[in-house]
Design a protein around this motif. Structure first.
Motif, PDB file in Angstrom:
ATOM      1  N   CYS A  75       0.877  -1.179   0.000  1.00 11.71           N
ATOM      2  CA  CYS A  75       0.000   0.000   0.000  1.00 11.71           C
ATOM      3  C   CYS A  75       0.913   1.228   0.000  1.00 11.71           C
ATOM      4  O   CYS A  75       1.491   1.578   1.029  1.00 11.71           O
ATOM      5  CB  CYS A  75      -0.888  -0.012   1.241  1.00 11.71           C
ATOM      6  SG  CYS A  75      -2.008  -1.439   1.289  1.00 11.71           S
ATOM      7  N   SER A  77       1.361   4.914  -0.033  1.00 15.11           N
ATOM      8  CA  SER A  77       0.476   6.036   0.319  1.00 15.11           C
ATOM      9  C   SER A  77       0.991   7.401  -0.124  1.00 15.11           C
ATOM     10  O   SER A  77       0.386   8.419   0.232  1.00 15.11           O
ATOM     11  CB  SER A  77       0.259   6.053   1.833  1.00 15.11           C
ATOM     12  OG  SER A  77       1.478   6.367   2.497  1.00 15.11           O
ATOM     13  N   HIS A  78       2.098   7.458  -0.891  1.00 14.88           N
ATOM     14  CA  HIS A  78       2.626   8.770  -1.284  1.00 14.88           C
ATOM     15  C   HIS A  78       3.378   8.650  -2.609  1.00 14.88           C
ATOM     16  O   HIS A  78       4.506   8.148  -2.655  1.00 14.88           O
ATOM     17  CB  HIS A  78       3.570   9.286  -0.176  1.00 14.88           C
ATOM     18  CG  HIS A  78       4.168  10.641  -0.427  1.00 14.88           C
ATOM     19  ND1 HIS A  78       4.238  11.610   0.561  1.00 14.88           N
ATOM     20  CD2 HIS A  78       4.724  11.201  -1.520  1.00 14.88           C
ATOM     21  CE1 HIS A  78       4.816  12.699   0.074  1.00 14.88           C
ATOM     22  NE2 HIS A  78       5.128  12.466  -1.201  1.00 14.88           N
ATOM     23  N   GLU A 145      -1.581   6.040  -3.638  1.00 17.40           N
ATOM     24  CA  GLU A 145      -2.052   7.425  -3.641  1.00 17.40           C
ATOM     25  C   GLU A 145      -1.266   8.170  -4.714  1.00 17.40           C
ATOM     26  O   GLU A 145      -0.057   7.951  -4.865  1.00 17.40           O
ATOM     27  CB  GLU A 145      -1.801   8.057  -2.272  1.00 17.40           C
ATOM     28  CG  GLU A 145      -2.276   9.495  -2.151  1.00 17.40           C
ATOM     29  CD  GLU A 145      -1.138  10.519  -2.127  1.00 17.40           C
ATOM     30  OE1 GLU A 145      -1.378  11.632  -1.670  1.00 17.40           O
ATOM     31  OE2 GLU A 145      -0.008  10.184  -2.557  1.00 17.40           O
ATOM     32  N   LYS A 246      -3.020  15.629   3.866  1.00 21.10           N
ATOM     33  CA  LYS A 246      -1.897  14.668   3.892  1.00 21.10           C
ATOM     34  C   LYS A 246      -0.751  15.524   3.403  1.00 21.10           C
ATOM     35  O   LYS A 246      -0.691  15.848   2.233  1.00 21.10           O
ATOM     36  CB  LYS A 246      -2.131  13.559   2.848  1.00 21.10           C
ATOM     37  CG  LYS A 246      -2.946  12.385   3.300  1.00 21.10           C
ATOM     38  CD  LYS A 246      -3.249  11.447   2.125  1.00 21.10           C
ATOM     39  CE  LYS A 246      -2.032  10.683   1.633  1.00 21.10           C
ATOM     40  NZ  LYS A 246      -1.460   9.760   2.634  1.00 21.10           N
ATOM     41  N   SER A 268      -2.123  12.068   7.324  1.00 21.01           N
ATOM     42  CA  SER A 268      -0.711  11.700   7.416  1.00 21.01           C
ATOM     43  C   SER A 268       0.178  12.933   7.319  1.00 21.01           C
ATOM     44  O   SER A 268      -0.228  13.961   6.780  1.00 21.01           O
ATOM     45  CB  SER A 268      -0.330  10.711   6.310  1.00 21.01           C
ATOM     46  OG  SER A 268      -0.322  11.333   5.045  1.00 21.01           O
ATOM     47  N   ALA A 320       6.463   4.764   2.312  1.00 20.28           N
ATOM     48  CA  ALA A 320       5.918   4.903   0.954  1.00 20.28           C
ATOM     49  C   ALA A 320       7.059   5.245   0.013  1.00 20.28           C
ATOM     50  O   ALA A 320       8.192   5.506   0.441  1.00 20.28           O
ATOM     51  CB  ALA A 320       4.832   5.978   0.942  1.00 20.28           C
ATOM     52  N   GLY A 359       0.359   1.698   5.684  1.00 24.72           N
ATOM     53  CA  GLY A 359       0.274   2.401   4.401  1.00 24.72           C
ATOM     54  C   GLY A 359      -1.190   2.567   3.997  1.00 24.72           C
ATOM     55  O   GLY A 359      -1.608   3.621   3.501  1.00 24.72           O
ATOM     56  N   MET A 363      -3.866   6.108   3.619  1.00 21.23           N
ATOM     57  CA  MET A 363      -4.732   6.432   2.477  1.00 21.23           C
ATOM     58  C   MET A 363      -6.205   6.370   2.873  1.00 21.23           C
ATOM     59  O   MET A 363      -7.079   6.496   2.005  1.00 21.23           O
ATOM     60  CB  MET A 363      -4.489   5.426   1.338  1.00 21.23           C
ATOM     61  CG  MET A 363      -3.203   5.648   0.602  1.00 21.23           C
ATOM     62  SD  MET A 363      -3.070   4.527  -0.820  1.00 21.23           S
ATOM     63  CE  MET A 363      -2.202   3.158  -0.070  1.00 21.23           C
TER      64      MET A 363
END
Ligand SMILES: [Zn+2]
Length: 412
Positions: A75, A77-78, A145, A246, A268, A320, A359, A363
């Motif tokens: 996952c 996330s960035h 993401e 985020k 985040s 991430a 992660g 998100m």
């Protein structure tokens, strides 16, 4: 479509109860079942357990995973994977010791990425981005993401966000979208940054908010980019459209961005290479996930996020990729997991928790993704034959993934 995976050497990140975040000491624990089976129906994990408890089950396809491990897909996330062209010349220029100004003159930096993107058609931008997305999916990323931020004009930002929307629709990966209108100050606003922030607030956020093109809002909160006051104004404007923060904070300088993000209930705070004790304190008793981006530190040789300090303070941590053309031209989460162990001194258990369940939390999707749990989405990695899950970070730079299953479908 139903799939049965049998003889799994070890089924990793098994959570009978739907855990959605793992913090502090608990990050050292990675629950597994040895010699396991798992059943997928449509896009959902419906059953799993020990092979000794397996009762015959009617399915469309059987995968024998003898000697292999199964874990949730990564996952990430960035990322900034929607961009045009590349900045490999800037990479070489930096090695050759060119100054920031010289690099910018020769086509480097965010402002030049924005210019290239503004002059790239929406179809071409989609095709370039789809290629990158498919590549990271093959490397095990199942949820990702993606940020805007290389547009810098209303039209170009909307173009990027429409491309992300199309990727969302066409791809088997789960995609979350973040509006990063305040990524850099465009040249024409060089001496009037507030006017650019005004435009972000009065034009970009309302248009994106009304068209529902983003889930989250981001700001590059950094010296020389956007200060605390700019960041606060943008987060307030985003809140009016339900855009949860985020944000990029503490990459080069720590000056209160973390506490500000917590005040605005950020999902985040990302980067955190520079952390002060008060930043750690601000995160305690918050619901904000700290996110480390170790591939970025690796690529541009800046300090690594102090993961030990963060986790040892009882906080959660996600990792991430930060996939982007300037500072991290890689979205390989396997390398991120390795680098977390090698450079952030995280244990393999902590790194895998950080790249899966945490992660997913970063998100806003950890109730559906990031762990092996009945009812959660069937986004899975089947490894090659390996000794233990320690081999995933240990064999850095190698690809130990055999098969990726996303939304219950096997990727070819
Ligand atoms: Zn970033």
């Amino acid at each position: 479509m139903s799939i049965l995976i049998i003889n799994i050497k070890e089924l990793i990140q098994v959570r009978d109860h739907n855990v959605t975040i793992v913090k502090g000491e608990d990050m050292k624990i990675l629950p597994t079942i040895k010699n396991a089976y798992l059943i997928i129906e449509h896009d959902t994990i419906v059953e799993y357990g020990s092979m000794s408890d397996y009762i015959d089950y009617e399915v469309d396809e059987v995968i024998d995973a003898k000697g292999k491990m199964v874990l949730p897909a990564w996952c990430d996330s960035h990322t900034h994977i929607v961009y045009a062209g590349d900045r490999s010349q800037e990479f070489v220029d930096r090695i050759n010791g060119l100054s920031y100004e010289e690099i910018a003159q020769r086509g480097g930096g965010i402002l030049n990425s924005a210019e290239v993107l503004q002059n790239t058609s929406e179809e071409d931008l989609y095709q370039q981005s789809l290629k990158r997305l498919n590549r990271v999916m093959k490397l095990g990323t199942g949820a990702i993401e993606i940020k805007s931020g290389y547009g810098l004009t209303v039209d170009a930002e909307l173009k990027m966000l429409r491309v992300i929307k199309r990727l969302k629709k066409e791809s088997l990966a789960l995609i979350k979208t973040t509006l990063l209108a305040a990524h850099a100050v465009p040249k024409e606003f060089k001496d009037h940054k507030e006017k650019f922030v005004d435009r972000v607030i009065s034009e970009m956020i309302p248009q994106v908010g009304q068209a529902k093109l983003a889930d989250y809002i981001d700001v590059f909160c950094e010296k020389g980019y956007f200060d605390l006051e700019d960041t606060e104004r943008i987060l307030q404007a985003g809140a009016a459209y339900g855009l949860i923060p985020k944000i990029h904070v503490n990459q080069f300088n720590a000056f209160g961005g973390v506490a500000l993000a917590v005040k605005y209930k950020a999902l985040s705070v990302d980067h955190l290479e520079e952390m002060r004790p008060e930043d750690i304190d601000a995160l305690k008793d918050s619901n904000t996930m700290p996110v480390a981006l170790p591939s970025c530190s690796y690529f541009i040789s800046i300090p690594y996020t102090p993961a030990r300090q963060i986790i040892d303070a009882g906080l959660p941590l996600a990792i991430a990729s930060d996939y982007n053309p300037g500072t991290t031209p890689s979205g390989n989460m396997n390398f991120v997991v390795s680098t977390a162990c090698i450079k952030l001194r995280m244990t393999p258990e902590e790194a895998i928790n950080a790249a899966t369940i945490n992660g997913a939390y970063a998100m806003g999707i950890s109730n559906q993704y990031g762990s092996i749990c009945r009812g959660k989405k069937a986004n899975l990695i089947i490894t090659k034959e390996i000794e233990s899950y320690n081999n995933l970070p240990y064999a850095f730079g190698d690809n130990l993934i055999d098969t990726v299953i996303l939304s219950g479908k096997i990727l070819d």
